[in-house]
Write an enzyme that holds these catalytic residues in place. Structure first.
Site, PDB file in Angstrom:
ATOM      1  N   CYS A   1      59.815 -26.135 -19.824  1.00 46.62           N
ATOM      2  CA  CYS A   1      58.756 -27.056 -19.408  1.00 46.62           C
ATOM      3  C   CYS A   1      58.621 -27.060 -17.892  1.00 46.62           C
ATOM      4  O   CYS A   1      57.615 -27.483 -17.349  1.00 46.62           O
ATOM      5  CB  CYS A   1      59.058 -28.451 -19.917  1.00 46.62           C
ATOM      6  SG  CYS A   1      60.705 -28.978 -19.497  1.00 46.62           S
TER       7      CYS A   1
ATOM      8  N   VAL B   1      51.704 -33.207 -30.015  1.00 46.04           N
ATOM      9  CA  VAL B   1      52.657 -33.943 -30.862  1.00 46.04           C
ATOM     10  C   VAL B   1      53.009 -35.273 -30.190  1.00 46.04           C
ATOM     11  O   VAL B   1      53.093 -36.320 -30.846  1.00 46.04           O
ATOM     12  CB  VAL B   1      53.920 -33.093 -31.160  1.00 46.04           C
ATOM     13  CG1 VAL B   1      54.979 -33.933 -31.862  1.00 46.04           C
ATOM     14  CG2 VAL B   1      53.566 -31.880 -32.012  1.00 46.04           C
TER      15      VAL B   1
ATOM     16  N   GLU C   1      58.614 -36.719 -22.820  1.00 44.63           N
ATOM     17  CA  GLU C   1      58.513 -35.646 -21.822  1.00 44.63           C
ATOM     18  C   GLU C   1      57.800 -34.494 -22.500  1.00 44.63           C
ATOM     19  O   GLU C   1      58.210 -34.055 -23.566  1.00 44.63           O
ATOM     20  CB  GLU C   1      59.906 -35.186 -21.368  1.00 44.63           C
ATOM     21  CG  GLU C   1      60.713 -36.237 -20.637  1.00 44.63           C
ATOM     22  CD  GLU C   1      60.052 -36.761 -19.383  1.00 44.63           C
ATOM     23  OE1 GLU C   1      59.208 -36.047 -18.786  1.00 44.63           O
ATOM     24  OE2 GLU C   1      60.354 -37.894 -19.004  1.00 44.63           O
TER      25      GLU C   1
END
Ligand code: NAP
Ligand code: MG
Length: 482
Positions: A282, A230, A248
């Site tokens: 993440c 994305v 990020e």
């Protein structure tokens, strides 16, 4: 009847053209609410209004801005249990984590409230006679904020707080999986003394309203946290209008455990980093790089720690690992378990779908042994409560495995050797490095971000945020005498 929730368009709460259901991943029978989806006309309206509101906001004195940010932050902290429970209900993390996240979101606002007063420029003399130079930062304008579901309130806050602090307008497209947290934060922001339309909420899917937002020429800067595919699409859209962009994205973080490590500390650090937040961070430690000489004892203790973790309903006391966020995410996780087995890894515990008394997306924390760094399970971000053990027989080999990845967000080492810790800190190619600490868990007053495919553009958080949310102006001033 379930309650319907609206978008904030040009300062007014508005219904869109359809609604989505928001269900609790711990218990799918629990319908949290219905959330309207913004239309493209509403997006244009709100972007137009945002442009005017930003000009007005930029004229507010610093104390006025500071007090708005302080008020948002203070309310988030005061209501962290209530809003954290709501967050946990829709996202699935245990309430302690949901509460901690909302509290942290509040801290981002109070931190940037203080930063409002610390915006200093530079002066210089010109190289020419009789001329002075003033260098200052100005707002970029209208900022599009696109945030993920895994830290729905914190991620959005570490973008919205600096955006407002530095004088910008915000149009926020949250993840459709976590709209309740988005509405709650928007309600707090909307009641502040801010120009009408300075802040907008446009709930809707990424592929429709998200894509329209990033393609809009009325957006001056885009800040995104989410997945690499994305992110690449967003960067491509941004470049069409030469819009400033900061992203990020995913990672494949490694934790090294050296032969001199305190094994119990290493197990605590690894289990927390790998399975906390159901592995949906993440910064999760998904590659555990373990020195051969302590591998047996480490692995045995890690398996015991993983098995001892209580998987359950996010809102139930004692739950340590909540459900995975959605059925689709759970299916992807189970597919990765199959991939790992096919690649020849040994699944030594967990990795199963769990059937509990509520119908939800539960999965047991899984550990793969005997894996190689080339395997897909060690190269692709899984975003699952799964960790792989990769054995090495030296520090040099460990470091080269850490750096053999397309990502570079965080990495960590557990060791008692100052020399190795120092070498690692200097040579691990990640934006964040930890020593004797989990790879997840960061502060708010210092930079956050990564290298490689993990990040693009300037760092977020702390004072580094000014780089993205402002643009520099250099003024030349002459006394005007011939
Ligand atoms: P995602 O699928 O990339 O989605 C992130 C956001 O982008 C969501 O709001 C999504 O909307 C939106 N979106 C999707 N397609 C879009 C498009 N074409 N244009 C504009 N917006 C679009 O990521 P996710 O599944 O929500 O979150 C998990 C990912 O986030 C993981 O890869 C994780 O590593 C990453 N993450 C990174 C950090 C970090 O700081 N590095 C922190 C947390 C998470 P909808 O989902 O509503 O469709
Ligand atoms: Mg997604």
């Amino acid at each position: 009847m379930s309650k319907s929730y609206l978008n904030l368009i040009a300062g007014k709460w508005c219904e869109g053209d359809n609604e989505i259901e928001n269900r609790n991943p711990s218990d799918v029978a629990d319908l949290i609410g219905l959330y309207t989806q913004a239309t493209s006309d509403q997006l244009s309206t709100t972007l137009n209004r945002a442009k005017q509101a930003q000009i007005e906001w930029a004229t507010y004195g610093l104390e006025r801005k500071q007090s708005v940010l302080n008020s948002i932050g203070t309310e988030l902290m005061a209501r962290s249990l209530e809003l954290g429970t709501l967050l946990s209900r829709e996202e699935g993390k245990p309430v302690a984590e949901g509460k901690g996240e909302v509290y942290r979101a509040g801290q981002f606002f109070t931190y940037y409230a203080a930063e409002c007063l610390r915006q200093l420029g530079e002066n210089a003399d010109s190289v020419r006679d009789g001329i002075e130079i003033d260098v200052r930062r100005e707002p970029v304008g209208v900022v599009a904020v696109i945030s993920p579901w895994n830290f729905p309130t914190a991620t959005a806050s570490w973008k919205i707080a600096p955006a407002l602090c530095y004088g910008n307008a915000v149009v926020w497209k949250p993840a459709n999986l976590t709209p309740a947290s988005a509405v709650a934060l928007t309600e707090i922001i909307a009641k502040q003394d801010i120009p009408e339309g300075l802040f907008s909420l446009v709930m809707g899917s990424g592929s429709t309203i998200g894509q329209q937002l990033v393609e809009s020429a009325d957006v001056d800067a885009i800040t995104f946290t989410g997945s690499v595919p994305v992110g690449k699409q967003i960067a491509a859209a941004a470049i069409e209008n030469l819009t400033k962009v900061q992203m990020e994205m995913g990672s494949k973080n490694a934790l090294v455990v050296m032969d001199d490590a305190d094994v119990d500390l290493a197990v605590t650090v690894a289990a927390g980093g790998a399975f906390g937040g159901t592995g949906q961070k993440c910064t999760a430690s998904s590659r555990l790089i373990i020195h051969d000489s302590i591998s047996d004892v480490f692995t045995e203790k890690l398996i015991a720690a993983a098995k001892a973790l209580k998987v359950g309903h996010a809102l139930e006391e004692g739950t340590q690992i909540g459900p995975v966020v959605s059925e689709q995410q759970l299916q992807e996780n189970l597919d990765y378990v199959a991939v790992g087995l096919k690649e020849g890894a040994d699944l030594v515990c967990g990795g199963d779908r769990l059937e509990l008394s509520h119908e939800g997306y539960y999965m047991s924390p899984g550990i793969f042994m005997n894996t190689r760094n080339e395997m897909r399970i060690n190269r692709e971000e899984m975003f699952a409560p799964l960790a792989s053990i990769i054995n090495v027989d030296s520090y040099d080999e460990a470091l080269s495995v850490v750096n053999d990845t397309q990502f570079g967000l965080t990495s960590g080492i557990v060791t008692k050797s100052l020399a190795r810790a120092t070498h690692f800190r200097r040579n691990a190619r990640t934006g964040v490095v930890t020593v004797n600490l989990p790879t997840a868990g960061t502060d708010y007053h210092v930079p956050f971000g990564g290298r490689g495919d993990s990040s693009y553009g300037p760092r977020e958080q702390g004072r580094s945020a000014a780089e993205f949310y402002t643009t520099v102006k250099t003024a030349y001033i002459s006394a005007g005498q011939a």
